[in-house]
Design a protein around this motif. Structure first.
Motif, PDB file in Angstrom:
ATOM      1  N   LYS A  86      -8.105   5.289  -5.863  1.00 33.40           N
ATOM      2  CA  LYS A  86      -7.195   6.070  -6.705  1.00 33.40           C
ATOM      3  C   LYS A  86      -7.439   5.787  -8.199  1.00 33.40           C
ATOM      4  O   LYS A  86      -8.120   4.834  -8.560  1.00 33.40           O
ATOM      5  CB  LYS A  86      -5.734   5.757  -6.322  1.00 33.40           C
ATOM      6  N   ALA A 106       0.610  10.197  -4.286  1.00 35.07           N
ATOM      7  CA  ALA A 106      -0.512   9.249  -4.232  1.00 35.07           C
ATOM      8  C   ALA A 106      -1.614   9.596  -5.219  1.00 35.07           C
ATOM      9  O   ALA A 106      -2.336   8.718  -5.685  1.00 35.07           O
ATOM     10  CB  ALA A 106      -1.077   9.181  -2.811  1.00 35.07           C
ATOM     11  N   LEU A 164       5.441   5.131   1.751  1.00 37.41           N
ATOM     12  CA  LEU A 164       5.904   6.407   2.333  1.00 37.41           C
ATOM     13  C   LEU A 164       6.857   6.167   3.503  1.00 37.41           C
ATOM     14  O   LEU A 164       7.922   6.796   3.602  1.00 37.41           O
ATOM     15  CB  LEU A 164       4.706   7.231   2.838  1.00 37.41           C
ATOM     16  N   SER A 199      -3.689  17.462   3.160  1.00 37.48           N
ATOM     17  CA  SER A 199      -3.472  16.171   2.510  1.00 37.48           C
ATOM     18  C   SER A 199      -4.203  15.106   3.293  1.00 37.48           C
ATOM     19  O   SER A 199      -4.802  15.383   4.341  1.00 37.48           O
ATOM     20  CB  SER A 199      -1.972  15.858   2.464  1.00 37.48           C
ATOM     21  N   ASN A 203       0.849  -1.193   0.000  1.00 37.38           N
ATOM     22  CA  ASN A 203       0.000   0.000   0.000  1.00 37.38           C
ATOM     23  C   ASN A 203       0.886   1.245   0.000  1.00 37.38           C
ATOM     24  O   ASN A 203       2.108   1.154   0.186  1.00 37.38           O
ATOM     25  CB  ASN A 203      -0.988   0.012   1.189  1.00 37.38           C
ATOM     26  N   GLY A 204       0.274   2.390  -0.200  1.00 33.55           N
ATOM     27  CA  GLY A 204       1.026   3.634  -0.307  1.00 33.55           C
ATOM     28  C   GLY A 204       1.632   4.085   1.003  1.00 33.55           C
ATOM     29  O   GLY A 204       2.700   4.713   1.017  1.00 33.55           O
ATOM     30  N   GLY A 241      -2.451  -1.146  -2.785  1.00 32.07           N
ATOM     31  CA  GLY A 241      -1.136  -1.208  -3.410  1.00 32.07           C
ATOM     32  C   GLY A 241      -0.475   0.149  -3.384  1.00 32.07           C
ATOM     33  O   GLY A 241      -1.099   1.153  -3.048  1.00 32.07           O
TER      34      GLY A 241
HETATM   35  C1  PLP Z   1      -4.321   7.484  -0.508  1.00 26.93           C
HETATM   36  C2  PLP Z   1      -3.254   8.367   0.015  1.00 26.93           C
HETATM   37  C3  PLP Z   1      -2.176   7.874   0.766  1.00 26.93           C
HETATM   38  C4  PLP Z   1      -2.140   6.486   1.313  1.00 26.93           C
HETATM   39  O1  PLP Z   1      -2.144   5.490   0.397  1.00 26.93           O
HETATM   40  P1  PLP Z   1      -2.669   4.030   0.809  1.00 26.93           P
HETATM   41  O2  PLP Z   1      -2.359   3.223  -0.414  1.00 26.93           O
HETATM   42  O3  PLP Z   1      -4.145   4.139   1.070  1.00 26.93           O
HETATM   43  O4  PLP Z   1      -1.916   3.573   1.996  1.00 26.93           O
HETATM   44  C5  PLP Z   1      -1.151   8.736   1.099  1.00 26.93           C
HETATM   45  N1  PLP Z   1      -1.187  10.030   0.757  1.00 26.93           N
HETATM   46  C6  PLP Z   1      -2.207  10.556   0.067  1.00 26.93           C
HETATM   47  C7  PLP Z   1      -2.167  12.001  -0.303  1.00 26.93           C
HETATM   48  C8  PLP Z   1      -3.304   9.751  -0.302  1.00 26.93           C
HETATM   49  O5  PLP Z   1      -4.339  10.286  -0.948  1.00 26.93           O
END
Ligand code: PLP
Length: 373
Positions: free
Chosen positions: A188, A161, A68, A87, A63-64, A195
């Motif tokens: 997204k 993201a 990070l 954000s 995941n994102g 992811g």
């Molecule tokens: C969606 C999002 C994330 C987190 O991503 P995940 O894949 O849901 O963990 C981080 N930063 C921003 C700005 C986002 O919109």
């Protein structure tokens, strides 16, 4: 009034390929029994995304948010990091997970991205990096941010993201800064259910990231860092390969929705749309700002839409800096963030997704443009 046979309309709806097209991928996974750990689909998706996005290296993640957290580890970021309060909360949370102090800097009223004019005043001897967000997929002022980073010896990690497929003047926006982090969450523009990914510019960094997302293992018996389990599974990677085939069509459909909203809402008293740069955007969101000369308050409009089964979202309200784990910090003080505060009180993101029909868009436009109807 709602549409005949009306149903709930959410701010987004994930695009999905026909289910039968996914079955052959599953059959391959069942046959190989390779479920994760950089299997064939994982490798294919990395290659396909490098080509599609126009980036030199990409490391897939579960995941994102894990991406990070790992991006900060990969560059050994410590101390203080300058970031935006406007954000999704994961941006700042990734700093706390690394024991880093977020320093919030206000945003530019025209783009709602980190304001480059305000970054230098927030730099201290403890500052090691800047973490801007390409909010709504609208590019940050990457040149000015890089110049400041170079002057002060800071790293730049973009929370990208929202910025899948977004281009700047010189190709992919994801090639700016030291690292860019993508999310492939269901909400997204491009999703793998869950992811994410880190885009980097050299093979050595890519290798370090790959170690860090696999517990820090370098080989069977060597662990070089307290890495996390951030790996994307084969099922998500296979799904991503299939999704990628439909992403251009999905982007075109989003673009048409954006254009229809924009045509109808530009000039409506009290409503402003954020400008997009035609041809370089991904139309991930459709934010409008509800001004004081609009007949309803922002929340009034939000509730009115909800009463018609339209679930718009107030992205980004509340500000990250208002959540309890941040609000005591000096940089979170309201007086430090007037532009972000005003935006958080005015913004509504209207529904935008490939399957949204013209009739649905027109229904939403009608409710916004004739607020007292
Ligand atoms: C969606 C999002 C994330 C987190 O991503 P995940 O894949 O849901 O963990 C981080 N930063 C921003 C700005 C986002 O919109």
């Amino acid at each position: 009034m709602t549409l005949q046979g009306s149903h709930k309309i959410y701010v987004t709806q994930p695009a999905l390929p026909p289910l039968d097209e996914f079955i052959p991928y599953l059959q391959q996974i069942w046959a190989s029994r390779q479920l994760t750990n950089s299997g064939p689909f994982h490798q294919q998706l990395e290659q396909a995304l490098r080509d599609y996005l126009g980036v030199p290296h990409i490391a897939l993640f579960a995941n994102g948010t894990l991406a990070l957290v790992t991006a900060l580890q990969a560059l050994r970021i410590t101390g203080e990091v300058i970031t935006t309060p406007y954000s999704f909360v994961a941006t700042a949370h990734s700093l706390l997970w690394n024991g880093i102090k977020p320093v919030f800097v206000d945003i530019d009223p025209d783009t709602l991205n980190l304001d480059p004019n305000r970054i230098e005043a927030a730099i201290t001897p403890h500052t090691t990096a800047i973490m801007p967000v390409h909010c709504y997929g609208h590019p940050c002022d990457v040149e000015r941010i890089q110049k400041i980073a170079d002057n002060y010896g800071l790293k730049v990690i973009y929370d990208a993201a929202h910025a899948f497929g977004v281009h700047g003047r010189d190709g992919s926006i994801l090639n700016h800064g030291d690292l860019s982090v993508l999310s492939f969450h269901a909400t997204k523009v491009f999703n793998t259910f869950e992811g994410g990914a880190i885009v980097c510019q050299d093979a050595k960094t890519k290798q370090r990231i790959d170690h860090l997302k696999n517990f820090g293992f370098v080989d069977e018996v060597t662990v070089v860092a307290p890495g996390i389990n951030g790996k994307m599974s084969e099922i998500n990677a296979a799904f991503g390969l299939l999704q990628l085939q439909g992403v251009d069509t999905a982007l075109q459909k989003r673009r048409a929705v954006d254009a229809r909203y924009r045509r109808a809402l530009t000039g409506v008293r009290g409503v402003s749309c954020l400008p997009v740069r035609e041809g370089r955007a991904n139309y991930a969101y459709f934010p409008i700002l509800v001004g004081e000369d609009f007949p309803l308050s922002r929340d009034g409009l939000y509730e009115k839409l909800r009463d018609h089964d339209i679930f718009a979202r107030r992205y980004f309200y509340p500000l990250i800096s208002d959540f309890p784990m941040y609000r005591g910090m000096p940089s979170a003080a309201p007086a430090n963030l007037p532009v972000a505060r005003a935006a958080a009180e005015q913004v509504i993101c209207l529904p935008i997704y490939p399957a949204l029909t013209e009739a649905e868009v027109d229904l939403i436009i009608g409710l916004v443009a004739e607020p007292l109807r």
